[in-house]
Scaffold this motif. Structure first.
Motif, mmCIF file in Angstrom:
data_model
loop_
_atom_site.group_PDB
_atom_site.id
_atom_site.type_symbol
_atom_site.label_atom_id
_atom_site.label_comp_id
_atom_site.label_asym_id
_atom_site.label_seq_id
_atom_site.Cartn_x
_atom_site.Cartn_y
_atom_site.Cartn_z
ATOM 1 N N PHE A 108 0.838 -1.190 0.000
ATOM 2 C CA PHE A 108 0.000 0.000 0.000
ATOM 3 C C PHE A 108 0.882 1.253 0.000
ATOM 4 O O PHE A 108 1.972 1.257 0.561
ATOM 5 N N ASP A 109 0.375 2.319 -0.598
ATOM 6 C CA ASP A 109 1.144 3.566 -0.646
ATOM 7 C C ASP A 109 1.311 4.189 0.735
ATOM 8 O O ASP A 109 2.334 4.803 1.026
ATOM 9 N N ARG A 110 0.298 4.061 1.562
ATOM 10 C CA ARG A 110 0.362 4.554 2.931
ATOM 11 C C ARG A 110 -0.223 3.496 3.859
ATOM 12 O O ARG A 110 -1.275 2.919 3.583
ATOM 13 N N VAL A 111 0.486 3.277 4.973
ATOM 14 C CA VAL A 111 0.006 2.401 6.038
ATOM 15 C C VAL A 111 0.079 3.205 7.329
ATOM 16 O O VAL A 111 1.060 3.917 7.552
ATOM 17 N N PHE A 112 -0.955 3.125 8.151
ATOM 18 C CA PHE A 112 -0.873 3.840 9.421
ATOM 19 C C PHE A 112 -1.496 3.042 10.551
ATOM 20 O O PHE A 112 -2.353 2.180 10.343
ATOM 21 N N ILE A 113 -1.003 3.351 11.762
ATOM 22 C CA ILE A 113 -1.476 2.704 12.996
ATOM 23 C C ILE A 113 -1.699 3.806 14.018
ATOM 24 O O ILE A 113 -0.767 4.528 14.371
ATOM 25 N N SER A 114 -2.918 3.934 14.489
ATOM 26 C CA SER A 114 -3.266 5.000 15.424
ATOM 27 C C SER A 114 -3.689 4.420 16.768
ATOM 28 O O SER A 114 -4.745 3.789 16.870
ATOM 29 N N TYR A 115 -2.866 4.603 17.774
ATOM 30 C CA TYR A 115 -3.177 4.177 19.139
ATOM 31 C C TYR A 115 -3.599 2.712 19.205
ATOM 32 O O TYR A 115 -4.517 2.360 19.947
ATOM 33 N N ALA A 116 -2.928 1.866 18.454
ATOM 34 C CA ALA A 116 -3.223 0.432 18.493
ATOM 35 C C ALA A 116 -2.044 -0.384 19.009
ATOM 36 O O ALA A 116 -2.244 -1.403 19.671
ATOM 37 N N LEU A 117 -0.817 0.048 18.731
ATOM 38 C CA LEU A 117 0.339 -0.727 19.184
ATOM 39 C C LEU A 117 0.364 -0.855 20.707
ATOM 40 O O LEU A 117 0.813 -1.869 21.242
ATOM 41 N N SER A 118 -0.147 0.138 21.399
ATOM 42 C CA SER A 118 -0.172 0.098 22.863
ATOM 43 C C SER A 118 -1.184 -0.908 23.405
ATOM 44 O O SER A 118 -1.241 -1.151 24.613
ATOM 45 N N MET A 119 -1.976 -1.499 22.515
ATOM 46 C CA MET A 119 -2.966 -2.499 22.932
ATOM 47 C C MET A 119 -2.652 -3.897 22.406
ATOM 48 O O MET A 119 -3.351 -4.853 22.741
ATOM 49 N N ILE A 120 -1.628 -4.013 21.590
ATOM 50 C CA ILE A 120 -1.294 -5.299 20.975
ATOM 51 C C ILE A 120 -0.159 -5.940 21.761
ATOM 52 O O ILE A 120 0.938 -5.364 21.844
ATOM 53 N N LEU A 140 4.945 4.444 6.210
ATOM 54 C CA LEU A 140 4.227 3.980 7.389
ATOM 55 C C LEU A 140 4.223 5.113 8.399
ATOM 56 O O LEU A 140 5.257 5.745 8.628
ATOM 57 N N GLU A 141 3.063 5.388 9.007
ATOM 58 C CA GLU A 141 2.962 6.410 10.036
ATOM 59 C C GLU A 141 2.292 5.815 11.270
ATOM 60 O O GLU A 141 1.326 5.057 11.162
ATOM 61 N N VAL A 142 2.824 6.173 12.435
ATOM 62 C CA VAL A 142 2.320 5.645 13.713
ATOM 63 C C VAL A 142 2.177 6.788 14.699
ATOM 64 O O VAL A 142 3.067 7.638 14.813
ATOM 65 N N VAL A 143 1.059 6.802 15.428
ATOM 66 C CA VAL A 143 0.902 7.706 16.562
ATOM 67 C C VAL A 143 0.356 6.887 17.718
ATOM 68 O O VAL A 143 -0.478 5.998 17.523
ATOM 69 N N ASP A 144 0.874 7.161 18.926
ATOM 70 C CA ASP A 144 0.450 6.370 20.080
ATOM 71 C C ASP A 144 0.829 7.108 21.361
ATOM 72 O O ASP A 144 1.444 8.173 21.312
#
Length: 207
Positions: A108-120, A140-144
């Motif tokens: 995918f051209d853009r992949v993002f994860i928003s406040y999910a890594l802290s729950m996995i 890839l963009e991540v916010v947490d």
């Protein structure tokens, strides 16, 4: 996760909007190419993907979540805003899924994860999987949640206790994990603290 979200999904967005900081700036920064593809890992109620769809009306949208209850809520929201033709949602484990089998595309051209890594629980595996889904030249963009290192100790203690009630654990080594994920796919990582450490923003560019 269905047990956790079976009731929460009905008021999740209303309550989270006050403290999941940094989501909307990240969405505005995604800037996919015209007609490009955007994947959210841990898409939950679909709130973020709908926001991406409004910000980037030519983008093709994809989402995965482990909770079918949340996906049911997301599908209703997607139908309500008329984005069914642009968005596909599938149940999958963020740590190990086959995007080709789910969506008919490997990257995918853009992949993002928003406040999910802290729950996995195995969040590093989820981060590595996300990096593998990024197309060459994509991001890839991540916010947490951050470690709140610049905030008062009492605030940090209270927030940690509150987050623990929702099975949320800030990932203190997210920056290092982002660097490793970038190296594994031949990418360049970035990482910074937001709001005095309340949140963090990171990602990678796959070259």
């Amino acid at each position: 996760m269905d047990a956790v979200y079976r009731r929460q999904r009905h008021f999740y967005d209303l309550t989270r909007k006050y403290y999941l900081l940094g989501r909307d700036p990240m969405i505005r920064d995604l800037a996919p190419p015209r007609g490009g593809s955007v994947l959210e890992i841990g898409c939950g109620t679909g709130r973020n993907l709908i926001a991406v769809g409004r910000e980037w009306p030519a983008a093709r949208l994809y989402g995965v979540d482990i909770s079918q209850a949340m996906l049911d809520t997301a599908q209703v929201a997607v139908e309500r805003v008329g984005m069914c033709s642009r968005m596909r949602l599938m149940q999958a484990d963020a740590c190990a899924f086959d995007p080709q089998a789910l969506f008919g595309r490997a990257s995918f051209d853009r992949v993002f994860i928003s406040y999910a890594l802290s729950m996995i629980p195995d969040w590093e595996a989820a981060l590595a999987q996300a990096a593998k889904c990024v197309a060459p030249g994509g991001r890839l963009e991540v916010v947490d949640f951050g470690a709140q290192e610049e905030l008062p100790v009492v605030w940090k203690r209270l927030l940690s206790g509150w987050l623990g009630r929702f099975h949320v654990t800030p990932r203190a080594t997210l920056g290092q994990a982002m660097e490793r994920a970038a190296r594994e796919v031949g990418g360049l990582a970035h990482f910074r603290s937001l709001y005095r450490g309340y949140a963090v923003r990171g990602g990678l560019v796959r070259v």
